[in-house]
Motif scaffolding. Structure first.
Motif, short mmCIF file in Angstrom:
data_model
loop_
_atom_site.label_atom_id
_atom_site.label_comp_id
_atom_site.label_asym_id
_atom_site.label_seq_id
_atom_site.Cartn_x
_atom_site.Cartn_y
_atom_site.Cartn_z
N HIS A 142 1.57 -0.40 7.11
CA HIS A 142 1.13 -1.01 5.79
C HIS A 142 1.88 -2.29 5.28
O HIS A 142 3.08 -2.44 5.89
CB HIS A 142 1.26 -0.03 4.75
CG HIS A 142 2.76 0.61 4.40
ND1 HIS A 142 3.50 -0.25 3.41
CD2 HIS A 142 3.57 1.28 4.92
CE1 HIS A 142 4.68 0.45 3.35
NE2 HIS A 142 4.74 1.54 4.12
N PHE A 143 1.30 -3.12 4.57
CA PHE A 143 1.95 -4.09 4.07
C PHE A 143 2.93 -3.53 2.99
O PHE A 143 2.35 -2.42 2.07
CB PHE A 143 1.06 -5.18 3.16
CG PHE A 143 0.20 -5.94 4.33
CD1 PHE A 143 0.91 -7.19 4.77
CD2 PHE A 143 -1.26 -5.89 4.55
CE1 PHE A 143 0.38 -7.83 5.87
CE2 PHE A 143 -1.89 -6.77 5.45
CZ PHE A 143 -1.04 -7.85 5.85
N GLY A 151 2.20 0.47 -0.13
CA GLY A 151 1.44 -0.72 0.03
C GLY A 151 0.41 -0.29 0.66
O GLY A 151 -0.09 0.64 1.28
N PRO A 152 -0.69 -1.31 0.76
CA PRO A 152 -1.98 -1.37 1.14
C PRO A 152 -1.88 -1.07 2.80
O PRO A 152 -1.13 -1.67 3.65
CB PRO A 152 -2.50 -2.65 1.22
CG PRO A 152 -1.82 -3.20 -0.03
CD PRO A 152 -0.41 -2.60 0.23
N ILE A 153 -3.00 0.10 3.18
CA ILE A 153 -2.74 0.47 4.43
C ILE A 153 -3.47 -0.46 5.57
O ILE A 153 -4.57 -0.80 5.12
CB ILE A 153 -3.21 1.80 4.77
CG1 ILE A 153 -2.62 2.86 3.77
CG2 ILE A 153 -3.65 2.43 5.95
CD1 ILE A 153 -2.99 4.31 3.57
N GLU A 193 -6.75 -11.80 11.61
CA GLU A 193 -8.06 -10.69 11.65
C GLU A 193 -7.54 -9.85 10.28
O GLU A 193 -8.38 -9.29 10.07
CB GLU A 193 -7.77 -9.65 12.85
CG GLU A 193 -8.34 -10.44 14.14
CD GLU A 193 -8.44 -9.61 15.44
OE1 GLU A 193 -8.89 -9.91 16.23
OE2 GLU A 193 -8.00 -8.26 15.23
N ILE A 194 -6.34 -10.03 9.93
CA ILE A 194 -5.95 -9.14 8.60
C ILE A 194 -5.10 -10.19 7.80
O ILE A 194 -4.38 -10.84 8.40
CB ILE A 194 -5.23 -7.83 8.87
CG1 ILE A 194 -3.99 -7.97 9.65
CG2 ILE A 194 -6.11 -6.97 9.63
CD1 ILE A 194 -3.03 -6.81 9.78
N CYS A 195 -5.09 -9.85 6.27
CA CYS A 195 -4.21 -10.49 5.45
C CYS A 195 -4.15 -9.85 4.09
O CYS A 195 -5.17 -8.94 4.12
CB CYS A 195 -4.59 -11.93 5.25
SG CYS A 195 -6.05 -12.39 4.52
N LEU A 196 -3.20 -10.09 3.58
CA LEU A 196 -3.31 -9.27 2.06
C LEU A 196 -3.88 -10.16 1.27
O LEU A 196 -3.35 -11.38 1.07
CB LEU A 196 -1.96 -9.01 1.73
CG LEU A 196 -1.58 -8.03 0.30
CD1 LEU A 196 -2.18 -6.78 0.51
CD2 LEU A 196 0.18 -8.17 -0.04
N GLN A 201 -5.41 -6.11 -1.60
CA GLN A 201 -6.04 -5.42 -0.87
C GLN A 201 -5.92 -5.94 0.61
O GLN A 201 -5.77 -7.25 0.86
CB GLN A 201 -7.39 -5.58 -1.29
CG GLN A 201 -8.00 -4.89 -2.64
CD GLN A 201 -7.45 -3.61 -2.76
OE1 GLN A 201 -7.75 -2.70 -1.70
NE2 GLN A 201 -6.71 -3.28 -3.90
N VAL A 202 -6.33 -5.09 1.98
CA VAL A 202 -6.27 -5.85 3.10
C VAL A 202 -7.44 -6.36 3.33
O VAL A 202 -8.50 -5.56 3.20
CB VAL A 202 -5.74 -4.53 3.99
CG1 VAL A 202 -5.85 -5.25 5.61
CG2 VAL A 202 -4.55 -4.02 3.68
#
Length: 210
Positions: A142-143, A151-153, A193-196, A201-202
């Protein structure tokens, strides 16, 4: 795979098995990151030896020498920032970080926790899972936010719980999955491919990490 490497710094407190799993993926050419430093708050952390053997810079910042958590975290920031990482990876770093530290690296700070969050945040997760008589357990990347283990998963892996499991047996089963999903999550971050998001939110730009 892009030749651009994501610069990271890894924080550890102990044996560093998740760091070693990440390092193996890097050395195998499967994870496009540049591990610029490994930092520990414990001089006896075994993970420091893995890093040194791989030619990675290491630092020890003993938290016991600092009367205030905030002062320790500020010194930690100075060391981390010397290496200009784009991601800070907590790999068994057994410190509760201050809000100041978390906000400074928000969206660039990742952790792995040995449970299926939001179930069993904190310590002794395997014992607690057995006592709760749940049928499955696992690990979560998670972040990091100001809420500990809240934190967001990014990614989770599940394992079954069997009748005769002990906390030690269950821990080993979960750890195998940790070693798989942490490099996967870091790879997704490296490939953007991912960021916060600003609202915590992811954001997933591709469906490869679910």
């Amino acid at each position: 795979m892009s030749t651009k490497l994501l610069p990271i710094v890894v924080l550890i407190s102990g044996r560093g098995s998740n760091f070693f799993a990440i390092l193996e993926q890097v050395q195998a050419g499967k994870l496009p990151v540049d591990i610029r430093a490994v930092i520990s708050n414990c001089s006896q952390a075994q993970g420091l030896h893995y890093a040194q053997q791989a030619g990675i810079k290491t630092h020890i910042l003993d938290h016991r020498k600092y009367r205030q958590r905030q002062i320790f975290d500020r010194e930690l920031i100075k060391i981390i920032d010397f290496y200009t990482p784009e991601l800070v990876v907590l790999a068994g770093f057994m410190r509760i970080l201050t809000a100041e530290f978390v906000q400074y690296y928000i969206g660039r700070l990742m952790n792995i926790h040995p449970s299926l969050l939001p179930e069993f945040p904190g310590l002794n997760t395997h014992q607690r899972a057995l006592e709760a008589k749940v049928c499955e357990h696992g690990a979560t990347v998670h972040f990091v936010t100001e809420e500990v283990d809240g934190g967001p998963i990014i990614l989770q892996a599940k394992v079954p719980i069997y009748k005769h499991d002990t906390p030690e047996i269950l821990a080993d089963r979960v750890l195998e999955e940790e070693h798989k999903i942490y490099p996967q999550a870091i790879l997704a971050f490296a490939k953007k491919e991912i960021c916060l998001s600003k609202d915590g939110q992811v954001i997933r730009t591709t469906p490869s990490v679910k």
